[in-house]
Enzyme design. Structure first.
Site, mmCIF file in Angstrom:
data_model
loop_
_atom_site.group_PDB
_atom_site.id
_atom_site.type_symbol
_atom_site.label_atom_id
_atom_site.label_comp_id
_atom_site.label_asym_id
_atom_site.label_seq_id
_atom_site.Cartn_x
_atom_site.Cartn_y
_atom_site.Cartn_z
ATOM 1 N N CYS A 125 38.626 27.218 15.169
ATOM 2 C CA CYS A 125 39.613 27.417 16.240
ATOM 3 C C CYS A 125 41.034 27.561 15.706
ATOM 4 O O CYS A 125 41.959 27.801 16.487
ATOM 5 C CB CYS A 125 39.546 26.270 17.243
ATOM 6 S SG CYS A 125 40.188 24.717 16.600
ATOM 7 N N GLU A 154 0.859 -1.198 0.000
ATOM 8 C CA GLU A 154 0.000 0.000 0.000
ATOM 9 C C GLU A 154 0.890 1.240 0.000
ATOM 10 O O GLU A 154 2.091 1.144 0.260
ATOM 11 C CB GLU A 154 -0.949 -0.020 1.212
ATOM 12 C CG GLU A 154 -0.223 0.081 2.539
ATOM 13 C CD GLU A 154 -1.129 -0.107 3.772
ATOM 14 O OE1 GLU A 154 -2.283 -0.532 3.635
ATOM 15 O OE2 GLU A 154 -0.635 0.172 4.868
ATOM 16 N N CYS A 208 38.324 23.367 20.721
ATOM 17 C CA CYS A 208 37.626 23.948 19.570
ATOM 18 C C CYS A 208 36.191 24.258 19.984
ATOM 19 O O CYS A 208 35.433 23.350 20.333
ATOM 20 C CB CYS A 208 37.649 22.964 18.406
ATOM 21 S SG CYS A 208 36.625 23.492 17.026
ATOM 22 N N TYR A 210 -2.904 1.961 9.512
ATOM 23 C CA TYR A 210 -2.199 0.932 8.741
ATOM 24 C C TYR A 210 -1.543 -0.147 9.594
ATOM 25 O O TYR A 210 -0.949 -1.065 9.077
ATOM 26 C CB TYR A 210 -1.171 1.531 7.792
ATOM 27 C CG TYR A 210 -0.219 2.527 8.405
ATOM 28 C CD1 TYR A 210 0.649 2.162 9.413
ATOM 29 C CD2 TYR A 210 -0.180 3.843 7.945
ATOM 30 C CE1 TYR A 210 1.521 3.069 9.964
ATOM 31 C CE2 TYR A 210 0.693 4.762 8.490
ATOM 32 C CZ TYR A 210 1.539 4.367 9.507
ATOM 33 O OH TYR A 210 2.405 5.268 10.052
ATOM 34 N N CYS A 258 39.317 18.467 12.551
ATOM 35 C CA CYS A 258 39.994 19.455 13.386
ATOM 36 C C CYS A 258 40.670 18.719 14.535
ATOM 37 O O CYS A 258 40.095 17.823 15.142
ATOM 38 C CB CYS A 258 38.963 20.446 13.917
ATOM 39 S SG CYS A 258 39.524 21.358 15.345
ATOM 40 N N CYS A 311 41.223 24.513 11.013
ATOM 41 C CA CYS A 311 39.815 24.535 11.419
ATOM 42 C C CYS A 311 39.306 25.977 11.370
ATOM 43 O O CYS A 311 39.922 26.855 11.982
ATOM 44 C CB CYS A 311 39.686 23.972 12.828
ATOM 45 S SG CYS A 311 38.050 24.255 13.528
ATOM 46 N N ASP A 348 3.051 10.405 3.318
ATOM 47 C CA ASP A 348 4.043 11.350 3.822
ATOM 48 C C ASP A 348 3.363 12.270 4.837
ATOM 49 O O ASP A 348 2.978 13.389 4.517
ATOM 50 C CB ASP A 348 4.603 12.145 2.639
ATOM 51 C CG ASP A 348 5.890 12.836 3.014
ATOM 52 O OD1 ASP A 348 6.404 12.563 4.112
ATOM 53 O OD2 ASP A 348 6.375 13.647 2.205
ATOM 54 N N LYS A 406 2.943 4.595 0.915
ATOM 55 C CA LYS A 406 3.587 5.128 2.121
ATOM 56 C C LYS A 406 3.215 6.605 2.195
ATOM 57 O O LYS A 406 3.622 7.405 1.359
ATOM 58 C CB LYS A 406 5.102 4.953 2.033
ATOM 59 C CG LYS A 406 5.816 5.489 3.248
ATOM 60 C CD LYS A 406 7.273 5.065 3.244
ATOM 61 C CE LYS A 406 7.962 5.453 4.534
ATOM 62 N NZ LYS A 406 7.894 6.869 4.862
ATOM 63 N N LYS A 466 10.876 3.440 -1.775
ATOM 64 C CA LYS A 466 10.653 4.863 -2.002
ATOM 65 C C LYS A 466 10.593 5.185 -3.488
ATOM 66 O O LYS A 466 11.154 4.473 -4.312
ATOM 67 C CB LYS A 466 11.784 5.680 -1.365
ATOM 68 C CG LYS A 466 11.884 5.569 0.140
ATOM 69 C CD LYS A 466 10.748 6.296 0.786
ATOM 70 C CE LYS A 466 11.032 6.943 2.098
ATOM 71 N NZ LYS A 466 12.094 7.802 2.343
#
Ligand code: IVH
Length: 698
Positions: free
Chosen positions: A427, A131, A448, A242, A442, A424, A135, A133, A330
């Protein structure tokens, strides 16, 4: 005497009238405050009203009502109390998610896996119900004695939010069930808004100058999480049933049977539907629904396949957080073309540098997208993605939008490859790309600020400590002040209450709400605690397995410490836990060996009550196997290895891959070899397959 009494009565009546009026006013302002709608009165005016009410209640204690705004700081009328942090509800049967497939081959594999697990010969028929799906948002409706008693959102699958008042406003949900329905029945399904209702809702919102929703799913989510059910009542929500949660008696023997019963009892179910007995028929249905999609009145993002026989479903059981008996197929992801304006680098909780694309906003399948992930340095180099490029953006379900590829033909002549920073950006520490890693990281560790902030965000997040009101923005603010530096500081935040109240945008109410939400989380389950620590590669499922295995934080700390010696039996035991391979094991051991982490944990232990997670036997289960370690070896004849393993785990046993002195039982099938030999040497109890089945079924 009489006169005196009369005077008192008069003033009591007057006071009661004034108190009622004040309560109404305060509730009204509270509501406006919750919805952030204008106009609001100033804090000072609000406080003055509240003080006046307190004064009256002090003089006439009989006038104090349970729901008076004075009774609890931040207290509000019923519907608002629910809204700030909607009351949490524990699902008696967890609400799981579905595994996802995009390719036809995955569907063929799924059917194969089911057959193999059940040891079904090809001659034996295996039916699936397929059946759409939907959303929307999953919800569990609990009926007791045929009356709708409680509705809860999915939440993290174990614990959702009580949205009963809102759900009761949905016309397509039966408030009561006929007498042939079981005494206890939980109906699971999806709350959604049809496409045409969505368009009308947005037209109305626009006319009223209110928020426009990006898509039907967002509109449904926004409507279900309304503070005031009177607002939800005006939203065109619908519901499809369902599946079932807890039931006091079986209502059918097949998924199709459940569907029919739900229909009979007045629920709507997703259409179209089919029963298919081969992967080819499932795929044909998928294509049909995909083609019909534009004519279907609601948004759907794929098709769900469920094993039809409930007996088979029971045998198949679950793996991690999804059933083995169902899967989602899907529809292909939605794509669109846009310009990549800028590449920014984000630093994550474990120091990973993630490139993120800032895009010219574009509508991808109904959702506006302005940022997309570029995953990591290797991926970016491989795809040669540059600032200023035209790119294809893709969005698949809830997944973060991603850049599929650039369009080199449209690239400007002066375009230059993106140079990934070697420091990084947060930092300035060197950012290193190890040979066998895909990402640059990093090296600043907790020095950091980005890593420290991300760790706290993770710690407070929904799947971890789930502290209502401690969102990303507030964490940044509190860490900026250094009021929070390590996780334990969250639980000492009350000492800054007065300072917090004085801050811009922080009303007394929100401070108290936050502090109360923090208090509520002082008791935490061991698995959530482990997950919250943010150990690399330890997600929710692994955290659960660690919690189940070690059963208490103290035992976990002790055993993991022993794992520093990779020849120890503790290390082998860790590797025996499902899903934990050498790389994950090393991350776990390293994490707990870190001095800073040890300090963080010690500090948290002072603040928290950590609930030990002990395998919970369900009532019909024997307790003989709880906590026992079993090893299967050789060929089993009555059930597949996977089913045997799942059965053992369902009975509370741990299944290990190798025999050691910690093994309680070795189940030896045909042609068992070295493991059987080792078990004999170590004196471990050996069972035949039949002995095992007797034990499991007794
Ligand atoms: S059956 C796992 N059927 O999809 C329990 N789920 O991505 C069995 N969903 O959380 C679920 N439409 O809420 C089932 N026709 C359908 C569905 C459906 C949507 C949701 C469900 C689940 C999510 C997983």
């Amino acid at each position: 005497m009489n006169k005196q009494k009369k005077n008192n009565d008069t003033s009591l009546l007057e006071a009661a009238a004034e108190a009622d009026k004040l309560r109404l006013q305060l509730d009204h302002y509270n509501l406006l405050y919750e919805q952030k709608a204008a106009p609001e009165i100033s804090d000072a005016d609000y406080d003055a009203l509240k003080h006046r009410l307190e004064e009256i209640e002090n003089i006439f204690p009989a006038l104090v009502t349970k729901d008076s705004p004075t009774q609890k700081v931040g207290a509000r009328p019923d519907f608002i109390v629910q809204s700030r942090g909607f009351i949490k509800v524990r699902h008696t049967v967890p609400m799981l998610s579905l595994s996802n497939n995009f390719k036809d081959d995955d569907v063929i594999d799924f059917v194969d896996r089911v057959r193999k697990f059940l040891l079904l010969p090809n001659t034996e028929k295996l039916e699936f119900l397929a059946e759409p799906k939907i959303d929307g948002l999953s919800c569990s409706l609990r009926y007791e004695k045929h009356t709708l008693m409680r509705a809860a959102t999915r939440g993290d699958g174990e614990e959702g939010e009580d949205v009963t008042a809102n759900i009761k406003t949905i016309a397509s949900i039966p408030q009561s069930l006929p007498k042939d329905a079981p005494e206890v029945l939980e109906v699971r399904g999806e709350v959604y808004i049809t496409r045409s209702d969505f368009e009308n809702l947005n037209k109305y919102q626009k006319k009223e100058g209110k928020k426009i929703f990006a898509n039907p799913r967002n509109a449904a989510a926004g409507s279900l999480r309304q503070l005031d059910p009177r607002i939800t009542a005006k939203r065109p929500l619908s519901f499809f049933g369902y599946a079932l949660g807890e039931v006091s008696e079986q209502i059918a023997t097949t998924q199709e049977g459940i569907r029919q019963k739900l229909c009979q009892w007045g629920f709507e179910v997703p259409e179209p539907e089919t029963i298919a007995d081969s992967p080819e028929k499932l795929l044909k249905f998928h294509t049909k629904v995909y083609e019909e999609r534009p004519t279907i009145s609601y948004d759907l993002d794929g098709v769900v396949y469920k094993v039809n026989s409930l007996e088979y479903q029971k045998r198949l059981g679950f793996i991690s957080r999804s059933p083995r008996w169902a899967t989602a197929h899907k529809f292909p992801a939605e794509q669109a073309e846009t310009i990549l304006r800028k590449i920014v680098i984000q630093v994550g909780r474990t120091g990973t540098l993630t490139p993120v694309a800032e895009l010219e906003p574009i509508n991808v399948g109904g959702v506006m997208v302005s940022r997309a992930t570029l995953h990591n340095e290797d991926e970016m180099i491989r795809k040669d993605i540059r600032e200023g490029d035209y790119v294809i953006v893709q969005r698949a379900g809830d997944v973060i939008p991603q850049i599929v590829r650039t369009i080199p033909e449209k690239r400007a002549n002066d375009s230059k490859p993106f140079v990934f920073p070697e420091k990084c950006p947060e930092c300035g520490s060197p950012a290193i790309h190890e040979k066998n890693d895909v990402a640059r990281r990093c090296t600043g560790g907790l020095a950091c600020p980005a890593q420290a902030v991300e760790r706290i965000k993770h710690f407070a997040s929904r799947q971890a400590f789930d502290i209502e009101g401690l969102g990303d923005r507030i964490i940044e603010e509190l860490m900026g002040e250094k009021w929070i530096e390590i996780p334990g500081d969250i639980f000492r935040l009350r000492k800054y209450a007065a300072l917090l109240r004085e801050r811009k945008g922080w009303k007394e109410l929100s401070v108290e709400n936050l502090l109360n939400a923090i208090e509520e989380r002082r008791t935490i389950s061991l698995d959530r605690f482990i997950y919250a620590l943010g150990i690399r590669q330890v997600g929710q499922a692994t955290a659960k397995k660690l919690a189940r295995h070690y059963e208490s934080l103290d035992s976990l700390l002790l055993q993991i410490k022993e794992c520093e010696d990779q020849d120890s039996s503790a290390f082998y035991t860790l590797l025996d836990i499902e899903d934990i391979g050498p790389a994950v094991a090393e991350d776990i051991v390293q994490f707990f060996a870190g001095e800073h982490n040890q300090r963080v944990i010690k500090d948290l232990q002072k603040e928290l009550t950590i609930e030990n997670l002990i395998p919970q036997p369900s009532p019909e289960q024997t307790t003989a196997l709880i906590g026992k370690t079993v090893v299967f070896t050789g060929k089993l004849l009555k059930m597949g290895r996977e089913e045997a393993k799942a059965q053992a785990e369902n009975l509370g046993a741990k299944v290990a891959g190798s025999v050691s002195k910690n093994t309680d039982y070795v189940i030896a099938g045909e042609d068992a070899g070295s493991k059987l030999k080792k078990a004999t040497e170590l004196g471990v109890k050996i069972l035949s397959e039949d002995d095992w089945l007797d034990m499991a079924e007794s």
